[in-house]
Design an enzyme around this catalytic site. Structure first.
Site, PDB file in Angstrom:
ATOM      1  N   CYS A 255      43.851  46.400  43.493  1.00  0.00           N
ATOM      2  CA  CYS A 255      42.751  45.557  43.269  1.00  0.00           C
ATOM      3  C   CYS A 255      41.445  46.435  42.704  1.00  0.00           C
ATOM      4  O   CYS A 255      41.348  47.503  43.118  1.00  0.00           O
ATOM      5  CB  CYS A 255      42.443  44.859  44.763  1.00  0.00           C
ATOM      6  SG  CYS A 255      40.684  44.088  44.677  1.00  0.00           S
TER       7      CYS A 255
ATOM      8  N   ALA B 108      34.662  39.973  41.833  1.00  0.00           N
ATOM      9  CA  ALA B 108      34.612  40.900  42.369  1.00  0.00           C
ATOM     10  C   ALA B 108      34.307  40.642  44.072  1.00  0.00           C
ATOM     11  O   ALA B 108      33.385  40.787  44.796  1.00  0.00           O
ATOM     12  CB  ALA B 108      33.530  41.985  42.286  1.00  0.00           C
TER      13      ALA B 108
ATOM     14  N   ILE C  81      38.122  41.375  48.739  1.00  0.00           N
ATOM     15  CA  ILE C  81      39.399  41.250  49.844  1.00  0.00           C
ATOM     16  C   ILE C  81      38.470  40.734  50.971  1.00  0.00           C
ATOM     17  O   ILE C  81      38.808  41.061  51.991  1.00  0.00           O
ATOM     18  CB  ILE C  81      39.832  42.589  50.132  1.00  0.00           C
ATOM     19  CG1 ILE C  81      40.473  43.116  48.916  1.00  0.00           C
ATOM     20  CG2 ILE C  81      41.400  42.124  50.995  1.00  0.00           C
ATOM     21  CD1 ILE C  81      41.709  42.693  47.987  1.00  0.00           C
TER      22      ILE C  81
ATOM     23  N   LYS D  69      52.538  44.873  43.810  1.00  0.00           N
ATOM     24  CA  LYS D  69      51.648  44.329  42.760  1.00  0.00           C
ATOM     25  C   LYS D  69      51.024  45.335  42.022  1.00  0.00           C
ATOM     26  O   LYS D  69      50.242  46.161  42.354  1.00  0.00           O
ATOM     27  CB  LYS D  69      50.531  43.271  43.238  1.00  0.00           C
ATOM     28  CG  LYS D  69      49.825  42.706  42.279  1.00  0.00           C
ATOM     29  CD  LYS D  69      48.812  41.493  42.891  1.00  0.00           C
ATOM     30  CE  LYS D  69      48.342  40.609  41.888  1.00  0.00           C
ATOM     31  NZ  LYS D  69      47.816  39.537  42.830  1.00  0.00           N
TER      32      LYS D  69
ATOM     33  N   GLY E 239      46.604  34.855  33.076  1.00  0.00           N
ATOM     34  CA  GLY E 239      46.446  33.943  32.092  1.00  0.00           C
ATOM     35  C   GLY E 239      47.313  32.902  31.786  1.00  0.00           C
ATOM     36  O   GLY E 239      47.307  31.912  30.600  1.00  0.00           O
TER      37      GLY E 239
ATOM     38  N   SER F 150      48.037  35.439  44.779  1.00  0.00           N
ATOM     39  CA  SER F 150      47.107  35.723  45.638  1.00  0.00           C
ATOM     40  C   SER F 150      45.536  35.820  45.399  1.00  0.00           C
ATOM     41  O   SER F 150      45.251  36.303  44.034  1.00  0.00           O
ATOM     42  CB  SER F 150      47.606  37.259  46.551  1.00  0.00           C
ATOM     43  OG  SER F 150      46.444  37.604  47.433  1.00  0.00           O
TER      44      SER F 150
ATOM     45  N   ASN G 121      47.649  42.686  37.871  1.00  0.00           N
ATOM     46  CA  ASN G 121      46.397  42.004  38.521  1.00  0.00           C
ATOM     47  C   ASN G 121      45.267  42.083  37.585  1.00  0.00           C
ATOM     48  O   ASN G 121      45.699  42.374  36.197  1.00  0.00           O
ATOM     49  CB  ASN G 121      46.146  43.241  39.794  1.00  0.00           C
ATOM     50  CG  ASN G 121      44.962  42.822  40.806  1.00  0.00           C
ATOM     51  OD1 ASN G 121      44.367  42.045  40.569  1.00  0.00           O
ATOM     52  ND2 ASN G 121      45.348  43.079  42.043  1.00  0.00           N
ATOM     53  N   THR G 122      44.122  42.028  37.853  1.00  0.00           N
ATOM     54  CA  THR G 122      43.049  41.909  36.952  1.00  0.00           C
ATOM     55  C   THR G 122      42.759  43.120  36.238  1.00  0.00           C
ATOM     56  O   THR G 122      43.019  44.221  36.547  1.00  0.00           O
ATOM     57  CB  THR G 122      41.688  41.205  37.465  1.00  0.00           C
ATOM     58  OG1 THR G 122      41.277  42.146  38.231  1.00  0.00           O
ATOM     59  CG2 THR G 122      42.033  40.094  38.004  1.00  0.00           C
TER      60      THR G 122
END
Length: 305
Positions: free
Chosen positions: A129, A69, A72, A165, A244, A20, A192-193
């Site tokens: 997020c 950033a 959403i 997630k 990655g 996503s 996620n990041t």
């Protein structure tokens, strides 16, 4: 070789999904390949109401990845259901809707809107997020909130597969994985990041208007592998790994530590056709290293004695 994957009732023709936030609603990438070559397609995050996202600049390149950033940005669930979903629902690919909300009740309300949409195979619940001021990572760092949000989504969409997630920005990923499982999650996706930032010494300013952003790309793969490995040990529901992945070998590393499937993210920006051929590349590599099946290879990591 049979590359089919079963995620606790969610059937995929192969283990490759798109992450996503990196693949639009899928249709944007149709010019670069056949969407039906994917095992699954996770649409960009949607909320009950449209969101404009964060101010610009929202993306910065780093030596081994990317900071973003976005916040959403999306047109809202009604727009997704009436415009994007009809163009996706007749394609032979599992479509997952990625949900964002500010509290458990809102997550439940959003899930209820999608509960009866037959074009959606599963709901991916974004409790991770790092780029929003409400919800997002705040949920993902609180096991009790993860359980509460998962329960709310399961209650309002009992017929949908629910994938949660998770964020890597936590002290113990195993605790968060267990919290989602306790809430009724059918599967997990991670990571996620990672929270990060970049600054400009000449302008003496942050490179991202939001200051703090999410780091993705090859730099985070070792962290992602560690988190997936620990999550697989902690729960008995399927885990989907991401972070990655830029080659078939990267993808199989996640399968080796126990992931059932993978999601491709930042690599889609570099090579928009990359995900379409990845399953075939994984199959060829499995054969070349002597694996007899994806199932046999999964989780076969041999640890030092």
């Amino acid at each position: 070789m049979d590359m089919n994957v079963s995620l606790n009732g969610l059937e995929l023709k192969n283990p490759v999904m798109t992450a996503s936030g990196t693949f639009g609603f899928g249709l944007e990438f149709a010019p670069y390949g056949d969407l039906e070559q994917l095992g699954g397609l996770v649409a960009k995050g949607i909320s009950l109401k449209p969101r404009e996202g964060n101010p610009m600049p929202r993306i910065a390149e780093t030596p081994c990845g990317m900071l973003n950033a976005i916040g959403i940005q999306n047109p809202g669930v009604e727009d997704f259901v009436t415009k994007a979903l009809p163009a996706l629902k007749n394609r032979d690919v599992a479509v997952l809707a990625n949900l964002y909300a500010c509290d458990a009740e809102e997550f439940g309300e959003l899930a209820a809107v999608l509960a009866d949409e037959d074009g959606i195979a599963a709901l991916e619940v974004n409790v991770s997020c790092p780029n929003v001021k409400e919800g997002g990572i705040a949920f993902g760092q609180d096991p009790a909130q993860i359980t509460r949000v998962t329960e709310a989504v399961k209650k309002k969409a009992p017929g949908k597969h629910v994938m949660v997630k998770l964020s890597p920005n936590v002290t113990d990923i195993a605790v968060c994985a267990k919290a989602a499982a306790e809430g009724g999650a059918d599967s997990l996706s991670l990571i996620n990041t990672l929270s990060g930032m970049a600054v400009d010494v000449r302008k003496r300013a942050p490179r991202i208007a939001n200051v703090i952003a999410g780091l993705s790309g090859p730099a985070i793969k070792p962290v992602a592998l560690r988190c997936v490995y620990q999550a697989v040990q902690a729960v008995d529901i399927p885990v989907v790994g991401m972070g990655g992945i830029a080659s078939a070998e990267d993808a199989l590393e996640f399968i080796l530590v126990g992931a059932h499937a993978v999601q491709v993210g930042t690599a889609n920006f570099l090579r928009p056709d990359f995900a379409f051929g990845l399953a075939k590349e994984m199959e060829s590599l499995l054969k070349s290293i002597g694996a007899t099946s994806l199932e046999e290879f999964r989780g076969s990591l041999q640890l030092p004695l």
